[in-house]
Design an enzyme around this catalytic site. Structure first.
Site, PDB file in Angstrom:
ATOM      1  N   TYR A   1     -42.029  -2.651  74.001  1.00 15.37           N
ATOM      2  CA  TYR A   1     -42.391  -3.879  73.305  1.00 15.37           C
ATOM      3  C   TYR A   1     -42.277  -5.065  74.259  1.00 15.37           C
ATOM      4  O   TYR A   1     -41.572  -5.011  75.281  1.00 15.37           O
ATOM      5  CB  TYR A   1     -41.434  -4.141  72.156  1.00 15.37           C
ATOM      6  CG  TYR A   1     -41.604  -3.306  70.919  1.00 15.37           C
ATOM      7  CD1 TYR A   1     -42.809  -3.271  70.220  1.00 15.37           C
ATOM      8  CD2 TYR A   1     -40.528  -2.589  70.396  1.00 15.37           C
ATOM      9  CE1 TYR A   1     -42.942  -2.540  69.053  1.00 15.37           C
ATOM     10  CE2 TYR A   1     -40.651  -1.854  69.227  1.00 15.37           C
ATOM     11  CZ  TYR A   1     -41.862  -1.828  68.557  1.00 15.37           C
ATOM     12  OH  TYR A   1     -41.984  -1.106  67.399  1.00 15.37           O
TER      13      TYR A   1
ATOM     14  N   TYR B   1     -28.434   3.911  68.862  1.00 15.89           N
ATOM     15  CA  TYR B   1     -29.495   4.624  68.152  1.00 15.89           C
ATOM     16  C   TYR B   1     -29.313   6.145  68.156  1.00 15.89           C
ATOM     17  O   TYR B   1     -30.199   6.881  67.733  1.00 15.89           O
ATOM     18  CB  TYR B   1     -30.867   4.243  68.735  1.00 15.89           C
ATOM     19  CG  TYR B   1     -31.983   4.273  67.719  1.00 15.89           C
ATOM     20  CD1 TYR B   1     -32.218   3.190  66.883  1.00 15.89           C
ATOM     21  CD2 TYR B   1     -32.789   5.392  67.569  1.00 15.89           C
ATOM     22  CE1 TYR B   1     -33.226   3.212  65.939  1.00 15.89           C
ATOM     23  CE2 TYR B   1     -33.801   5.429  66.629  1.00 15.89           C
ATOM     24  CZ  TYR B   1     -34.014   4.335  65.805  1.00 15.89           C
ATOM     25  OH  TYR B   1     -35.012   4.364  64.872  1.00 15.89           O
TER      26      TYR B   1
ATOM     27  N   GLU C   1     -43.935   6.823  66.922  1.00 12.82           N
ATOM     28  CA  GLU C   1     -42.484   6.628  66.845  1.00 12.82           C
ATOM     29  C   GLU C   1     -41.878   7.868  66.208  1.00 12.82           C
ATOM     30  O   GLU C   1     -41.795   7.975  64.986  1.00 12.82           O
ATOM     31  CB  GLU C   1     -42.119   5.386  66.030  1.00 12.82           C
ATOM     32  CG  GLU C   1     -42.434   4.077  66.701  1.00 12.82           C
ATOM     33  CD  GLU C   1     -41.911   2.882  65.907  1.00 12.82           C
ATOM     34  OE1 GLU C   1     -41.213   3.100  64.890  1.00 12.82           O
ATOM     35  OE2 GLU C   1     -42.212   1.746  66.291  1.00 12.82           O
TER      36      GLU C   1
ATOM     37  N   GLU D   1     -35.792  -4.120  65.244  1.00 18.95           N
ATOM     38  CA  GLU D   1     -34.422  -4.558  64.929  1.00 18.95           C
ATOM     39  C   GLU D   1     -34.011  -5.726  65.831  1.00 18.95           C
ATOM     40  O   GLU D   1     -32.852  -5.876  66.183  1.00 18.95           O
ATOM     41  CB  GLU D   1     -33.407  -3.407  65.041  1.00 18.95           C
ATOM     42  CG  GLU D   1     -33.443  -2.442  63.901  1.00 18.95           C
ATOM     43  CD  GLU D   1     -34.701  -1.587  63.909  1.00 18.95           C
ATOM     44  OE1 GLU D   1     -35.513  -1.714  62.963  1.00 18.95           O
ATOM     45  OE2 GLU D   1     -34.901  -0.804  64.836  1.00 18.95           O
TER      46      GLU D   1
ATOM     47  N   ASN E   1     -47.954  -4.662  64.925  1.00 22.00           N
ATOM     48  CA  ASN E   1     -47.025  -3.540  64.808  1.00 22.00           C
ATOM     49  C   ASN E   1     -46.787  -3.216  63.341  1.00 22.00           C
ATOM     50  O   ASN E   1     -46.289  -4.061  62.605  1.00 22.00           O
ATOM     51  CB  ASN E   1     -45.684  -3.859  65.480  1.00 22.00           C
ATOM     52  CG  ASN E   1     -44.729  -2.689  65.432  1.00 22.00           C
ATOM     53  OD1 ASN E   1     -45.058  -1.609  65.902  1.00 22.00           O
ATOM     54  ND2 ASN E   1     -43.567  -2.884  64.843  1.00 22.00           N
ATOM     55  N   GLU E   2     -47.190  -2.016  62.931  1.00 25.32           N
ATOM     56  CA  GLU E   2     -46.951  -1.540  61.562  1.00 25.32           C
ATOM     57  C   GLU E   2     -47.334  -2.604  60.530  1.00 25.32           C
ATOM     58  O   GLU E   2     -46.578  -2.918  59.614  1.00 25.32           O
ATOM     59  CB  GLU E   2     -45.487  -1.117  61.413  1.00 25.32           C
ATOM     60  CG  GLU E   2     -45.153   0.056  62.283  1.00 25.32           C
ATOM     61  CD  GLU E   2     -43.678   0.181  62.579  1.00 25.32           C
ATOM     62  OE1 GLU E   2     -43.245   1.292  62.897  1.00 25.32           O
ATOM     63  OE2 GLU E   2     -42.939  -0.823  62.504  1.00 25.32           O
TER      64      GLU E   2
END
Length: 668
Positions: A83, A333, A268, A129, A187-188
């Site tokens: 990103y 993560y 993803e 996030e 994005n999404e």
């Protein structure tokens, strides 16, 4: 015999990269395109599929970029996905930062040198996030703005940003000799309420204008028909994302409804999951991730592992979800590479899967970096926030009849102190009230005449009984805990966003102090450490609520220069401390909150430490420290050689939801 390090061999064998300003050699035959007839990619005319991993350069110090990228290459990946957070590069309107840890072009050059292709996701919205999903907070200066839509004010700001960013990316495209094979648009977007096709058309047009007509543009959405309906656009290749417990056949059937031909792509594939303060640390079992990855690759799909390394939300960069839950400093993560870049069982398990489908690089894998436990460091009280206002707010306060938000006083992160006086005597049964609409965003530390009263917290505590005489000074220190990064709530205003009432009467005549903690810590390190604050006896003021005033503490420790390989990475923990912020040598490590968890330690990369002088530690404790007096043996922090991210909750079924829907309907 001449011994050449592995890293050097890899660099020598990778394609030569020249500066972007001078172009690339041998670019005429480089092509990357879709082969709809055979449902695949063609790279230079040959069949190709990528096995990629997500890495966020903005969550990893530049010092460690090459180490992390090399470990990804050695796992068998042939690409990385990345990103670009707009707010990281344009913190103020028209003020662009692309150097040091923000040098995105250098990061892409490094990937190229190592032979890694790049899947670029430049936003302008990224989620991730990350605070406000990567959108800069200053967009909210027009309060009515509709983010991620064809609102003219939003489009004007986006257009200006893309005009700065995308020309930097154009020389790095694969057809121009660089590593970037595909570029994601937004994005999404299908997960967002606006469903504004004009906005997507605008972005597609601007991407092609700046990058050229040969660039392969794509979209990513959760494997749900409703999401792809709003998130896709003709001319942009539609991909899906889902995790290890999703039915792969079902997910790809959704993609096929929108892309009947072309490569199957999971943009993803979740190797772990995100954390929130006050919840367990989520993990996904290695065997589940490995088995699902095998199934994906056996179908011939291209796949990106999100995350391959998570990294750290240094400073104030973490995001939050709704109902309001902020993410912690660690973005580990449960990824194949840990927050600190360490090799894990999951790393080797996924490498073993990948090598069943392609060759993985020969030679040794770079080891996990060594960690060192420097031990306990004594701290001493310096000043409360109220006592340090001359340093924290050198330009003076803003005065307003009613409270102003962070945005209205040009404070985008951190803390603002709101001050007024009590209009009447309060005997402990009169509530101060932040309105039923969550008027405190996000957490407020309340004091009257220097006596702590308690805490107001978004969604949790909206009223508080206080004590004080008429005319007493009421201080409300408000902390921005991170802006919402997903869904319709990303226009997340901070501070006191509505009136405060006392015994149901509106409080007025506020003096508002935007606190520049970063400048204060950086410029006053020596002074804070050297000055003898004789008028402070070290005693702390306790209110009836058992809280102490938000207070700065300072200390230092030395690392011997004669020991080889020091300094090394370490982790800092806070035994007996409650919640706050910590800086080392002026570097903002982030928030600590062991009282709520799950994270207990914070990662300390070695490049911020020094052996040439004492290392300064500055702590802003917001609630209560273990320092009962200035010389207490308990007034310490401790450096340890192992992280404690918190108790784990292993995921083997549906993931935790983020907005009232199943996890796979809520991609990152």
């Amino acid at each position: 015999m001449l011994r050449v390090p592995l890293c050097t061999l890899l660099l020598l064998s990778a394609p030569l990269l020249l500066g972007a300003a001078h172009g690339f050699h041998n670019v005429s035959r480089r092509t990357f395109e879709l082969d709809y007839n055979q449902d695949r990619f063609l790279k230079d005319g040959l069949p190709f599929r990528y096995i990629s991993g997500s890495i966020h350069y903005f969550r990893i110090p530049r010092f460690y970029w090459e180490d992390r990228l090399l470990k990804m290459k050695m796992a068998g990946l042939n690409a990385i996905q990345m990103y670009v957070p707009w707010n990281f590069h344009e913190p103020q309107p028209g003020q662009y930062e692309f150097s040091g840890d923000r040098d995105v072009e250098y990061f892409i050059h490094l990937a190229h040198k190592l032979g890694l292709l790049v899947i670029l996701r430049p936003g302008p919205y990224i989620c991730a996030e990350w605070d406000m999903g990567g959108l800069p907070a200053w967009l909210l200066e027009k309060e009515s703005i509709v983010l991620r839509s064809s609102d003219p004010d939003y489009l004007a700001a986006v257009d200006k940003w893309l005009t700065v960013l995308l020309p930097k990316m154009k020389p790095l495209l694969y057809q121009n000799g660089g590593p970037i094979i595909t570029v994601q648009v937004e994005n999404e977007y299908g997960s967002y309420f606006a469903c504004d096709y004009d906005y997507l058309r605008f972005l597609a047009h601007r991407f092609r204008y700046h990058l050229g007509n040969d660039v392969l543009l794509f979209t990513t959405d959760g494997a749900n028909e409703n999401f792809l309906r709003c998130g896709t656009l003709q001319g942009l290749y539609a991909t899906v994302d889902f995790g290890a417990v999703k039915n792969i056949t079902q997910a790809f059937l959704i993609q096929r409804k929108f892309e009947p031909k072309g490569p199957l792509i999971n943009s993803e594939f979740y190797t772990g999951w995100l954390d929130h303060w006050g919840e367990p640390h989520y993990t996904v079992k290695t065997e589940i991730v490995a088995a699902s990855l095998y199934d994906l690759l056996a179908r011939g799909a291209s796949v990106n592992l999100y995350m391959f390394i998570g990294g750290t939300n240094f400073a104030y960069w973490n995001g939050a979800n709704i109902p309001y839950a902020a993410q912690p400093t660690s973005y580990d993560y449960d990824a194949p590479l840990s927050e600190a870049g360490d090799l894990t069982e999951k790393y080797f398990a996924l490498r073993n899967v990948i090598q069943k489908f392609k060759d993985v690089p020969k030679g040794p894998i770079p080891p996990s970096t060594p960690k060192f436990a420097y031990g306990k460091v004594a701290l001493r009280k310096f000043k409360t926030v109220a006592e340090a206002l001359d340093v924290l707010c050198p330009n003076g306060p803003v005065r307003s009849r009613y409270p102003l938000t962070f945005i209205q006083v040009k404070q985008y992160f951190g803390y603002v102190l709101y001050r007024t006086t009590l209009p009447q005597e309060c005997n402990g049964s009169m509530p101060i009230f932040s309105s039923p609409f969550n008027g405190v965003r996000d957490r407020a530390y309340v004091a009257v005449d220097g006596v702590p009263q308690g805490i107001l917290e978004r969604n949790r505590v909206i009223s508080l009984d206080i004590q004080g005489k008429a005319g007493a000074v009421l201080d409300i220190l408000v902390e921005n805990m991170g802006r919402v990064n997903y869904g319709r709530g990303i226009n997340d205003f901070k501070g006191l966003i509505s009136n405060m009432t006392l015994n149901f009467s509106i409080l007025t005549n506020w003096t508002i102090f935007p606190l520049d903690t970063e400048a204060a810590v950086r410029t006053h390190l020596g002074a804070w450490e050297a000055r003898d604050e004789g008028h402070h006896d070290g005693r702390l003021t306790f209110g009836s609520s058992n809280f102490t005033l938000p207070t700065f503490y300072v200390g230092n420790f030395s690392i011997p220069s004669g020991i080889p390989d020091l300094p090394q990475d370490t982790f800092i923990q806070f035994p007996g401390w409650t919640k706050g912020q910590v800086w080392i040598n002026g570097f903002n490590l982030g928030r600590y909150w062991p009282a709520r968890g799950p994270q207990v330690t914070l990662f300390v990369p070695r490049h911020i430490l020094t052996t040439s002088a004492p290392n300064n530690i500055t702590v802003l404790e917001l609630e209560r420290s273990p320092c009962s007096d200035g010389t207490s043996e308990l007034c310490t922090v401790e450096f340890v050689d192992r992280p404690i991210i918190g108790r784990s909750l292993a995921i083997s079924g549906p993931f935790p939801d983020r907005s009232g829907q199943d996890w796979w309907l809520n991609p990152l």
